[in-house]
Scaffold this motif. Sequence first.
Motif, PDB file in Angstrom:
ATOM      1  N   CYS A  66      -4.346  15.910   5.194  1.00 50.65           N
ATOM      2  CA  CYS A  66      -3.441  14.686   5.896  1.00 50.65           C
ATOM      3  C   CYS A  66      -1.938  14.691   6.675  1.00 50.65           C
ATOM      4  N   THR A  67      -1.414  15.265   7.723  1.00 47.22           N
ATOM      5  CA  THR A  67      -0.310  15.239   8.231  1.00 47.22           C
ATOM      6  C   THR A  67       0.625  13.746   7.721  1.00 47.22           C
ATOM      7  N   PRO A  68      -0.654  12.601   8.103  1.00 52.13           N
ATOM      8  CA  PRO A  68      -0.028  11.729   8.352  1.00 52.13           C
ATOM      9  C   PRO A  68      -0.171  10.468   6.498  1.00 52.13           C
ATOM     10  N   CYS A  69      -0.561  11.647   5.926  1.00 59.00           N
ATOM     11  CA  CYS A  69      -0.322  10.767   4.382  1.00 59.00           C
ATOM     12  C   CYS A  69       0.603  11.218   4.302  1.00 59.00           C
ATOM     13  N   ARG A  70       1.216  12.523   4.789  1.00 64.32           N
ATOM     14  CA  ARG A  70       2.579  12.707   3.716  1.00 64.32           C
ATOM     15  C   ARG A  70       4.019  11.614   4.822  1.00 64.32           C
ATOM     16  N   ARG A  71       4.082  11.626   5.711  1.00 63.21           N
ATOM     17  CA  ARG A  71       4.834  10.494   6.034  1.00 63.21           C
ATOM     18  C   ARG A  71       4.506   8.994   5.482  1.00 63.21           C
ATOM     19  N   THR A  72       3.178   8.769   4.889  1.00 65.07           N
ATOM     20  CA  THR A  72       2.239   7.172   4.091  1.00 65.07           C
ATOM     21  C   THR A  72       3.331   7.752   3.280  1.00 65.07           C
ATOM     22  N   ALA A  73       3.160   8.321   2.198  1.00 69.00           N
ATOM     23  CA  ALA A  73       3.925   9.191   1.067  1.00 69.00           C
ATOM     24  C   ALA A  73       5.159   9.206   1.258  1.00 69.00           C
ATOM     25  N   GLN A  74       5.838   9.185   1.658  1.00 68.32           N
ATOM     26  CA  GLN A  74       7.304   9.139   1.497  1.00 68.32           C
ATOM     27  C   GLN A  74       7.738   7.710   2.181  1.00 68.32           C
ATOM     28  N   LEU A  75       7.277   6.885   2.974  1.00 65.75           N
ATOM     29  CA  LEU A  75       7.281   6.035   3.071  1.00 65.75           C
ATOM     30  C   LEU A  75       7.268   4.628   1.982  1.00 65.75           C
ATOM     31  N   LEU A  76       5.931   4.942   1.105  1.00 72.44           N
ATOM     32  CA  LEU A  76       5.877   3.925   0.925  1.00 72.44           C
ATOM     33  C   LEU A  76       6.781   4.020  -0.881  1.00 72.44           C
ATOM     34  N   GLY A  77       7.263   5.692  -0.541  1.00 71.25           N
ATOM     35  CA  GLY A  77       8.069   6.369  -1.823  1.00 71.25           C
ATOM     36  C   GLY A  77       9.017   5.619  -1.822  1.00 71.25           C
ATOM     37  N   ASP A  78       9.468   5.453  -0.162  1.00 71.06           N
ATOM     38  CA  ASP A  78      11.500   4.950  -0.570  1.00 71.06           C
ATOM     39  C   ASP A  78      10.621   3.288  -0.814  1.00 71.06           C
ATOM     40  N   ARG A 107     -10.783   6.551   5.622  1.00 66.47           N
ATOM     41  CA  ARG A 107     -10.264   8.052   6.089  1.00 66.47           C
ATOM     42  C   ARG A 107      -8.796   7.701   5.494  1.00 66.47           C
ATOM     43  N   THR A 108      -7.974   8.694   6.063  1.00 72.11           N
ATOM     44  CA  THR A 108      -6.989   9.225   5.055  1.00 72.11           C
ATOM     45  C   THR A 108      -5.905   8.694   6.281  1.00 72.11           C
ATOM     46  N   PRO A 109      -4.632   8.508   6.008  1.00 74.07           N
ATOM     47  CA  PRO A 109      -4.500   8.124   4.744  1.00 74.07           C
ATOM     48  C   PRO A 109      -5.080   6.690   4.895  1.00 74.07           C
ATOM     49  N   THR A 110      -4.896   5.836   3.094  1.00 74.98           N
ATOM     50  CA  THR A 110      -5.848   4.605   3.130  1.00 74.98           C
ATOM     51  C   THR A 110      -4.291   3.751   2.221  1.00 74.98           C
ATOM     52  N   THR A 111      -3.734   2.618   2.611  1.00 72.74           N
ATOM     53  CA  THR A 111      -2.975   2.743   1.434  1.00 72.74           C
ATOM     54  C   THR A 111      -3.801   0.665   1.015  1.00 72.74           C
ATOM     55  N   VAL A 112      -4.003   0.715   0.057  1.00 71.50           N
ATOM     56  CA  VAL A 112      -4.339  -0.469  -0.424  1.00 71.50           C
ATOM     57  C   VAL A 112      -3.234  -1.028  -2.008  1.00 71.50           C
ATOM     58  N   VAL A 113      -2.389  -3.045  -1.187  1.00 67.72           N
ATOM     59  CA  VAL A 113      -1.837  -3.590  -2.148  1.00 67.72           C
ATOM     60  C   VAL A 113      -2.802  -3.973  -3.266  1.00 67.72           C
ATOM     61  N   PHE A 114      -1.946  -4.003  -4.326  1.00 66.47           N
ATOM     62  CA  PHE A 114      -2.957  -4.572  -5.767  1.00 66.47           C
ATOM     63  C   PHE A 114      -2.175  -5.629  -6.269  1.00 66.47           C
ATOM     64  N   ASP A 115      -2.321  -6.933  -6.945  1.00 65.84           N
ATOM     65  CA  ASP A 115      -1.133  -7.771  -7.393  1.00 65.84           C
ATOM     66  C   ASP A 115      -1.401  -7.530  -9.114  1.00 65.84           C
ATOM     67  N   SER A 116       0.028  -8.315  -9.310  1.00 62.03           N
ATOM     68  CA  SER A 116       0.466  -7.761 -11.188  1.00 62.03           C
ATOM     69  C   SER A 116      -1.295  -7.991 -11.638  1.00 62.03           C
ATOM     70  N   ALA A 117      -2.065  -8.605 -11.614  1.00 66.53           N
ATOM     71  CA  ALA A 117      -3.142  -9.360 -12.040  1.00 66.53           C
ATOM     72  C   ALA A 117      -4.175  -7.755 -11.819  1.00 66.53           C
ATOM     73  N   GLY A 118      -3.681  -7.373 -10.357  1.00 61.23           N
ATOM     74  CA  GLY A 118      -4.944  -5.531 -10.376  1.00 61.23           C
ATOM     75  C   GLY A 118      -6.039  -6.150  -9.121  1.00 61.23           C
ATOM     76  N   ASP A 119      -5.436  -6.854  -8.526  1.00 62.57           N
ATOM     77  CA  ASP A 119      -6.301  -7.745  -7.121  1.00 62.57           C
ATOM     78  C   ASP A 119      -6.132  -7.182  -6.122  1.00 62.57           C
ATOM     79  N   GLU A 120      -7.073  -7.048  -5.493  1.00 62.85           N
ATOM     80  CA  GLU A 120      -6.289  -6.538  -3.848  1.00 62.85           C
ATOM     81  C   GLU A 120      -5.756  -7.599  -3.077  1.00 62.85           C
ATOM     82  N   ILE A 121      -5.128  -7.719  -1.832  1.00 62.09           N
ATOM     83  CA  ILE A 121      -4.130  -8.615  -1.388  1.00 62.09           C
ATOM     84  C   ILE A 121      -3.743  -7.904  -0.274  1.00 62.09           C
TER      85      ILE A 121
END
Length: 140
Positions: A66-78, A107-121
Amino acid sequence: MQTGGLIVLVVALTLATAAGLVLRARSGRVRTTMPDRDAVAGGWEMAGVEPEGRRALLLQLSAPACTPCRRTAQLLGDLAAADPVLAHVEIDVAERIEVARALGVLRTPTTVVFDSAGDEILRVSGVPRADELAEALPTA
């Protein structure tokens, strides 16, 4: 007979174009998760990391080719490097299909953000729009 085939072709092309435009418009958009309907809990456990005082987990589901996955990894890593209370974990869906199933990722990439309690937000399908994602992340 030829007219009927031409009409079918035009209708098929119109529907395919409309579907493509809708998918393109939604790609990368941050969607707030509805807690009573589609939220998933236990994000930190799925990622295999401890919260350790962090306020959010950026869990990225990717595929090897997945080529867009690499761009996403860079963005999220930054993002995570710039803000020490954010954690970024990338999971290969080919190796951890159970995580993709639990999260309903199609589909990939998909980013799921969880809060400090581990709940999807939040959830993003496609390469996130950096400014929109940064603005949507929890601040405290």
